[in-house]
Design an enzyme around this catalytic site. Sequence first.
Site, mmCIF file in Angstrom:
data_model
loop_
_atom_site.group_PDB
_atom_site.id
_atom_site.type_symbol
_atom_site.label_atom_id
_atom_site.label_comp_id
_atom_site.label_asym_id
_atom_site.label_seq_id
_atom_site.Cartn_x
_atom_site.Cartn_y
_atom_site.Cartn_z
ATOM 1 N N GLU A 1 14.012 6.625 3.978
ATOM 2 C CA GLU A 1 14.704 6.311 5.229
ATOM 3 C C GLU A 1 16.132 6.857 5.172
ATOM 4 O O GLU A 1 16.791 6.762 4.144
ATOM 5 C CB GLU A 1 14.712 4.780 5.425
ATOM 6 N N ASN B 1 21.711 11.790 -0.159
ATOM 7 C CA ASN B 1 22.787 10.803 -0.305
ATOM 8 C C ASN B 1 23.860 11.293 -1.279
ATOM 9 O O ASN B 1 25.053 11.095 -1.063
ATOM 10 C CB ASN B 1 22.222 9.459 -0.771
ATOM 11 N N PHE C 1 31.501 13.841 7.546
ATOM 12 C CA PHE C 1 31.759 13.318 6.191
ATOM 13 C C PHE C 1 32.956 13.983 5.519
ATOM 14 O O PHE C 1 32.982 14.178 4.313
ATOM 15 C CB PHE C 1 30.488 13.429 5.313
ATOM 16 N N GLY D 1 39.821 8.766 2.969
ATOM 17 C CA GLY D 1 40.083 7.329 3.143
ATOM 18 C C GLY D 1 39.819 6.579 1.863
ATOM 19 O O GLY D 1 40.195 7.025 0.773
ATOM 20 N N CYS E 1 23.965 1.749 -0.389
ATOM 21 C CA CYS E 1 23.189 2.957 -0.700
ATOM 22 C C CYS E 1 23.915 3.960 -1.584
ATOM 23 O O CYS E 1 23.486 4.195 -2.715
ATOM 24 C CB CYS E 1 22.750 3.625 0.600
ATOM 25 N N LYS F 1 24.751 2.953 -5.368
ATOM 26 C CA LYS F 1 23.614 2.783 -6.281
ATOM 27 C C LYS F 1 22.774 4.060 -6.366
ATOM 28 O O LYS F 1 22.211 4.363 -7.417
ATOM 29 C CB LYS F 1 22.758 1.579 -5.861
HETATM 30 N N1 LIG Z 1 20.657 -0.303 4.118
HETATM 31 C C1 LIG Z 1 20.628 0.988 4.392
HETATM 32 O O1 LIG Z 1 21.468 1.528 5.124
HETATM 33 C C2 LIG Z 1 19.527 1.854 3.828
HETATM 34 C C3 LIG Z 1 19.315 3.139 4.355
HETATM 35 C C4 LIG Z 1 18.314 3.926 3.822
HETATM 36 C C5 LIG Z 1 17.531 3.455 2.768
HETATM 37 N N2 LIG Z 1 17.778 2.213 2.275
HETATM 38 C C6 LIG Z 1 16.926 1.728 1.176
HETATM 39 O O2 LIG Z 1 15.969 0.828 1.721
HETATM 40 C C7 LIG Z 1 15.689 -0.233 0.793
HETATM 41 C C8 LIG Z 1 15.985 -1.584 1.436
HETATM 42 O O3 LIG Z 1 17.370 -1.630 1.714
HETATM 43 P P1 LIG Z 1 17.993 -2.778 2.651
HETATM 44 O O4 LIG Z 1 19.407 -2.433 2.841
HETATM 45 O O5 LIG Z 1 17.101 -2.992 3.818
HETATM 46 O O6 LIG Z 1 17.866 -4.022 1.663
HETATM 47 P P2 LIG Z 1 18.024 -5.573 2.055
HETATM 48 O O7 LIG Z 1 18.452 -6.234 0.815
HETATM 49 O O8 LIG Z 1 18.827 -5.705 3.292
HETATM 50 O O9 LIG Z 1 16.543 -6.008 2.427
HETATM 51 C C9 LIG Z 1 15.503 -6.182 1.515
HETATM 52 C C10 LIG Z 1 14.695 -7.381 1.976
HETATM 53 O O10 LIG Z 1 13.487 -7.428 1.244
HETATM 54 C C11 LIG Z 1 13.218 -8.794 0.946
HETATM 55 N N3 LIG Z 1 12.232 -8.820 -0.140
HETATM 56 C C12 LIG Z 1 12.417 -8.589 -1.453
HETATM 57 N N4 LIG Z 1 11.236 -8.670 -2.105
HETATM 58 C C13 LIG Z 1 10.297 -8.928 -1.173
HETATM 59 C C14 LIG Z 1 8.879 -9.110 -1.225
HETATM 60 N N5 LIG Z 1 8.184 -9.009 -2.358
HETATM 61 N N6 LIG Z 1 8.249 -9.370 -0.073
HETATM 62 C C15 LIG Z 1 8.922 -9.456 1.074
HETATM 63 N N7 LIG Z 1 10.243 -9.310 1.185
HETATM 64 C C16 LIG Z 1 10.923 -9.031 0.065
HETATM 65 C C17 LIG Z 1 14.569 -9.389 0.669
HETATM 66 O O11 LIG Z 1 14.561 -10.794 0.789
HETATM 67 C C18 LIG Z 1 15.401 -8.718 1.759
HETATM 68 O O12 LIG Z 1 15.385 -9.456 2.963
HETATM 69 C C19 LIG Z 1 16.558 0.069 -0.437
HETATM 70 O O13 LIG Z 1 15.784 0.793 -1.372
HETATM 71 C C20 LIG Z 1 17.651 0.942 0.118
HETATM 72 O O14 LIG Z 1 18.187 1.816 -0.849
HETATM 73 C C21 LIG Z 1 18.748 1.400 2.776
#
Ligand SMILES: NC(=O)c1ccc[n+]([C@@H]2O[C@H](COP(=O)([O-])OP(=O)(O)OC[C@H]3O[C@@H](n4cnc5c(N)ncnc54)[C@H](O)[C@@H]3O)[C@@H](O)[C@H]2O)c1
Length: 439
Positions: free
Chosen positions: A152, A209, A250, A254, A261, A264
């Site tokens: 994503e 990223n 980008f 700042g 993201c 990590k």
């Molecule tokens: N946040 C961003 O902008 C973004 C963008 C692109 C990719 N990502 C990637 O997407 C992934 C998720 O990121 P996020 O920011 O949404 O994380 P987040 O922490 O906001 O959400 C993860 C959710 O999964 C839940 N969870 C954990 N284990 C679970 C299980 N076994 N069953 C059901 N729910 C479960 C948690 O309680 C939490 O609500 C990561 O790998 C991140 O690197 C994040």
Amino acid sequence: MSNICVVGAGYVGLVTGACLADLGNQVVCREVVPEKVEKLKRGLLPIYEPGLEEIVRRNATAGRLRFSTSYEEALRDAGFVFIAVGTPSGVEGEADLTDVTQAAEQIATRMVQPLIIINKSTVPIGTGDWVADIVREHQTRRVEFAVVSNPEFLREGSAVYDFTNPDRIVLGSTDLAAAQKVAELYAPLAAKAIITDLRTAEMIKYASNAFLATKISFINEMANICEAVRADVMEVARGMGMDKRIGPAFLAAGLGWGGSCFPKDVKALAHIAAMHGCHPQLLRAVTEINYDQRKRVVIRLREILGGFRGKTVGLLGLSFKPNTDDMRDAPAVEIAQFLQHEGAQVKAYDPVAMTNARQILHRVSYCDSPYAVAEGADALVLVTEWNEFKHLDMERIAKSMRQPVLFDARNIYAPAQMRDLGFIYCGIGRGYLVNEQAH
Ligand SMILES: NC(=O)c1ccc[n+]([C@@H]2O[C@H](COP(=O)([O-])OP(=O)(O)OC[C@H]3O[C@@H](n4cnc5c(N)ncnc54)[C@H](O)[C@@H]3O)[C@@H](O)[C@H]2O)c1
């Protein structure tokens, strides 16, 4: 119309689930935290993301979007399951795959019909194959399945727009037919899809990223040189960005990047590289520059104020960037802690992130407006460039401060104008404009 299960209802899972429901699919989001599910069932979001609440409500009301803590319920009719759980940093910088492993095991024991398992979480290269192995080992009955990597690229703060207007859809699999079926889910978005093998798709996410983080660290390094040679990095970035080979995105100097993201993912890629015998020196430098940037603010403020003991510093903005309540690795946290450590009193205001901030940052006096933060402060640091900070009554702010020191750590104010209002103005990489007054 397809039946879809999304595992994890965080920033990515909830947006994915809600937007796929909005495209006409039947979606069940399986979330492990019962309180989040209860809230979502009542139409309340556990996160702040512009525009998302309305889409969640609309699709829940139409019966296309449901929330559950139960895998049985979420997988009952599903032909697709998206894994969108967190992959935080482990102790060595590696991605912690505890939640992904657990999700794969649980899916394996509960799947009842052929299923396409889609890794949407950002996962180390090779995780797709590894998830397939876990599922094979834990299946309680032989049910056909395929694993597809579909990283994503959405940004928090504009996640709904990004999900529905993607630059590209990346799909990786050893099973071309499965990848094409996932591509069809996105067909209404009319985006370009690129289908690769699993590992290449996983690598595209990390490389993207890492490149964006590199661009930001690059311009921050240029900013520091600009300060030393008395040039203005804002104009440097503008001049560079006009070159089509470089582009303007980008290149905002700042406080660098934060959030869930870039920090990590850059660390995880460096870890993967090192574990495969590569020497990821560029990635390491990119991270080092980023965290130095936070320290520089404190160092320069210390010089201007002559130390922090007995001083009050106000922070405008706490979230790692505007339009989100996400405090994960937000520069504000480290800056506030450095300041407190050196004896400063810290006051702060953020339009939406104060609830999350309170859980991480203690001994901070949280205010109900930017003006309350400025009142009696010895310095004000603009940490997050929320739009509402761009239109403040800066004259009122200057007059209400004990010392009118303004550290514009996102370069949103016009230095000459701030100086006219009586501020001692500091920006990032605006050497020519800053040195005139600060020294
Ligand atoms: N946040 C961003 O902008 C973004 C963008 C692109 C990719 N990502 C990637 O997407 C992934 C998720 O990121 P996020 O920011 O949404 O994380 P987040 O922490 O906001 O959400 C993860 C959710 O999964 C839940 N969870 C954990 N284990 C679970 C299980 N076994 N069953 C059901 N729910 C479960 C948690 O309680 C939490 O609500 C990561 O790998 C991140 O690197 C994040």
